[in-house]
Design a protein around this motif. Sequence first.
Motif, PDB file in Angstrom:
ATOM      1  N   TYR A 155       0.838  -1.204   0.000  1.00 16.49           N
ATOM      2  CA  TYR A 155       0.000   0.000   0.000  1.00 16.49           C
ATOM      3  C   TYR A 155       0.874   1.256   0.000  1.00 16.49           C
ATOM      4  O   TYR A 155       0.655   2.187  -0.781  1.00 16.49           O
ATOM      5  CB  TYR A 155      -0.913  -0.013   1.224  1.00 16.49           C
ATOM      6  CG  TYR A 155      -1.870   1.160   1.292  1.00 16.49           C
ATOM      7  CD1 TYR A 155      -3.140   1.074   0.723  1.00 16.49           C
ATOM      8  CD2 TYR A 155      -1.509   2.353   1.911  1.00 16.49           C
ATOM      9  CE1 TYR A 155      -4.022   2.145   0.779  1.00 16.49           C
ATOM     10  CE2 TYR A 155      -2.374   3.426   1.971  1.00 16.49           C
ATOM     11  CZ  TYR A 155      -3.626   3.314   1.404  1.00 16.49           C
ATOM     12  OH  TYR A 155      -4.494   4.383   1.457  1.00 16.49           O
TER      13      TYR A 155
ATOM     14  N   LYS B 271      -8.327  -1.065   5.250  1.00 16.04           N
ATOM     15  CA  LYS B 271      -7.955  -1.205   3.839  1.00 16.04           C
ATOM     16  C   LYS B 271      -6.451  -1.403   3.694  1.00 16.04           C
ATOM     17  O   LYS B 271      -5.989  -2.246   2.905  1.00 16.04           O
ATOM     18  CB  LYS B 271      -8.408   0.036   3.061  1.00 16.04           C
ATOM     19  CG  LYS B 271      -8.020   0.003   1.591  1.00 16.04           C
ATOM     20  CD  LYS B 271      -8.470   1.280   0.876  1.00 16.04           C
ATOM     21  CE  LYS B 271      -8.042   1.268  -0.587  1.00 16.04           C
ATOM     22  NZ  LYS B 271      -8.485   2.503  -1.288  1.00 16.04           N
ATOM     23  N   VAL B 272      -5.658  -0.636   4.465  1.00 14.54           N
ATOM     24  CA  VAL B 272      -4.198  -0.772   4.416  1.00 14.54           C
ATOM     25  C   VAL B 272      -3.783  -2.163   4.882  1.00 14.54           C
ATOM     26  O   VAL B 272      -2.923  -2.812   4.271  1.00 14.54           O
ATOM     27  CB  VAL B 272      -3.525   0.307   5.275  1.00 14.54           C
ATOM     28  CG1 VAL B 272      -2.012   0.112   5.297  1.00 14.54           C
ATOM     29  CG2 VAL B 272      -3.870   1.701   4.763  1.00 14.54           C
TER      30      VAL B 272
ATOM     31  N   PHE C 104      -4.615  -4.672   2.167  1.00 14.05           N
ATOM     32  CA  PHE C 104      -3.751  -4.508   1.003  1.00 14.05           C
ATOM     33  C   PHE C 104      -2.356  -5.064   1.277  1.00 14.05           C
ATOM     34  O   PHE C 104      -1.715  -5.620   0.398  1.00 14.05           O
ATOM     35  CB  PHE C 104      -3.660  -3.021   0.629  1.00 14.05           C
ATOM     36  CG  PHE C 104      -3.323  -2.765  -0.805  1.00 14.05           C
ATOM     37  CD1 PHE C 104      -4.313  -2.663  -1.763  1.00 14.05           C
ATOM     38  CD2 PHE C 104      -2.004  -2.632  -1.205  1.00 14.05           C
ATOM     39  CE1 PHE C 104      -4.006  -2.442  -3.087  1.00 14.05           C
ATOM     40  CE2 PHE C 104      -1.679  -2.398  -2.529  1.00 14.05           C
ATOM     41  CZ  PHE C 104      -2.685  -2.308  -3.477  1.00 14.05           C
ATOM     42  N   ASN C 105      -1.888  -4.912   2.513  1.00 14.54           N
ATOM     43  CA  ASN C 105      -0.551  -5.381   2.884  1.00 14.54           C
ATOM     44  C   ASN C 105      -0.541  -6.824   3.405  1.00 14.54           C
ATOM     45  O   ASN C 105       0.510  -7.309   3.830  1.00 14.54           O
ATOM     46  CB  ASN C 105       0.054  -4.463   3.951  1.00 14.54           C
ATOM     47  CG  ASN C 105       0.462  -3.115   3.383  1.00 14.54           C
ATOM     48  OD1 ASN C 105       0.497  -2.914   2.177  1.00 14.54           O
ATOM     49  ND2 ASN C 105       0.770  -2.178   4.272  1.00 14.54           N
TER      50      ASN C 105
END
Length: 567
Positions: free
Chosen positions: A25, A308-309, A312-313
């Motif tokens: 991200y 979300k981060v 994503f990671n």
Amino acid sequence: MVESQLSDSFNLDGILSELGSFGKYQLLFLLLLSFRDSFLAMCNFNYVFTADEVKFRCAIPECDTPTPSFNATWTSFALPNTTDTCYRMAPLLEDRFNRTGQNVQSLPNKADPPYTCSPEYFDANRTLRCDKLVYEDYNSIVAEFDLGCEPWKRTMIGTVHNLGLVFSFIISGIISDRYGRKVIIVGTPLVVGVVGLVKSFSVKYWMLLVLEFFETAFGYGNASMVLSLEMVSQKRRVIFSSMSDVLCSLGSAFFGLIAWMVPYWRHLMWAIYAPLLVVVFYIFLIDEGVRWLLVHNRKDEAVRVLHKVAKFNNITLSSKATDMMTKITERNKTSQTEPPVEQERLHLLSLLSSKKIIIRVAIISVSFICCTYVYNGTIITSTSVLGNKYLNFSALHLVSIPTRLLTAYTFTKFGRKIPICVAYCLCAVFFVASAFVPKSFYWVSTLLYLAGRMCSSYGMFSMTVVAMEVFPTKSRNSLTNVANTIGRIGSILAPQAPLLEKYMSGLSSIIFGIVSLGPALLAFLLPDTSKVSLPDDITEAENLDVRPEESDPTCSVPASGEYRERF
């Protein structure tokens, strides 16, 4: 109230540590920002090439053919042997007949020899101001709008450009704090791109000057750096911001190569302004800053971004971090706070009553005036340094890359004051030395100039970091912007630096060296923040001068060792 805010800040920093600083991200975020910032940097220094100085001479109708050649063989007797190229030799025959009262039209046809383009035709003792100029090339605004004999108009473009940046910092700061970082991240490049493309079709000098001001006054801003600082934990903040600046410098270096391949100023503007229109898609690609969302009570959105981060990671947050985010959303529904207007009023009164904070703003403002003058001036005058002007420009940006890595190391090893002082003292030595190198050793002058530029880049970035560290969290961005706005006086004066070369070769480099001593001395008047936590309120900011062992232990921020720090 303050205790609650500190707790939120500490817990958020712990979550950011778990999310990591260089996951997928964050790397995507860095790439998106580097594209945006690289082209903005190109546009910010567009006048370095679009308004570049061009060699010119007087047009001599008696000698110039229908297609004038700049390097004609007859210039030795038709033009005066002086540095002032806005004058030509007076016609000897025409002057003689005029003084005797005879009609000039009765003279032999001036197109026939020996009355034209010969040494006998010109009076070596008298000169006339040029009616028309012939330029070496017509790639610059200088030739397009015939500014050869009005050099102040050429440098005025850069001055107006930097004057607009003063308004830009004020306007973007207000919008960024009220409506979010994302508005500036997306909005300003679109403004710069559209106005820049319109500017490329300018038909008059004053039209271009007005558009130059509007481009900078309503574009640019420092929201990109602020958002990058808010993306990661405090421990990785300097490294992350350095990496962001490295990518931006790498992209900016391509401007010299682009200008080399596309020399005509209108086409060059199309090449660097048009790509900024792509930033409109950042609306869907970039999220709002988490810290800004929390401060403005949009905590549900902040939690959504954090999740979300993590997704994503491919990171699974600890139960403690998950519980903290749940409590944030619950507190958002039950907390009672003072009205924002009242909070701002009380905070402003506290700032104005703090003598240390006011003095600190003044010191950093004066430092920024010196820093921006040297930093921008070296880029603007890079085209006049011996060697290839395009490669010089690119090299000046590339030298910023090792300085960012050096900043991260020296700031950790030696603190803040000594590195800044040493950097600007070396900057003064290198610039002054480069001014006295013989032209036959132009490569030595170029190397010294690059070394001075490297030290200037180090100092500019370092002073910006220090400025953000000595102010309290709630007013850190606003006070830094105040100092930056005042510091723009230096960037407004910087475009005038090339005019110094008219009086003495290398004089601009000597002035850069003298001005560099300013921030070297002023750095010792600021507190060293290398071993203290960032201040959250005015009291902590005022006590930065106090040694840690002498300060109240209750004011210290708890260590974040209980969180898993990820890269």
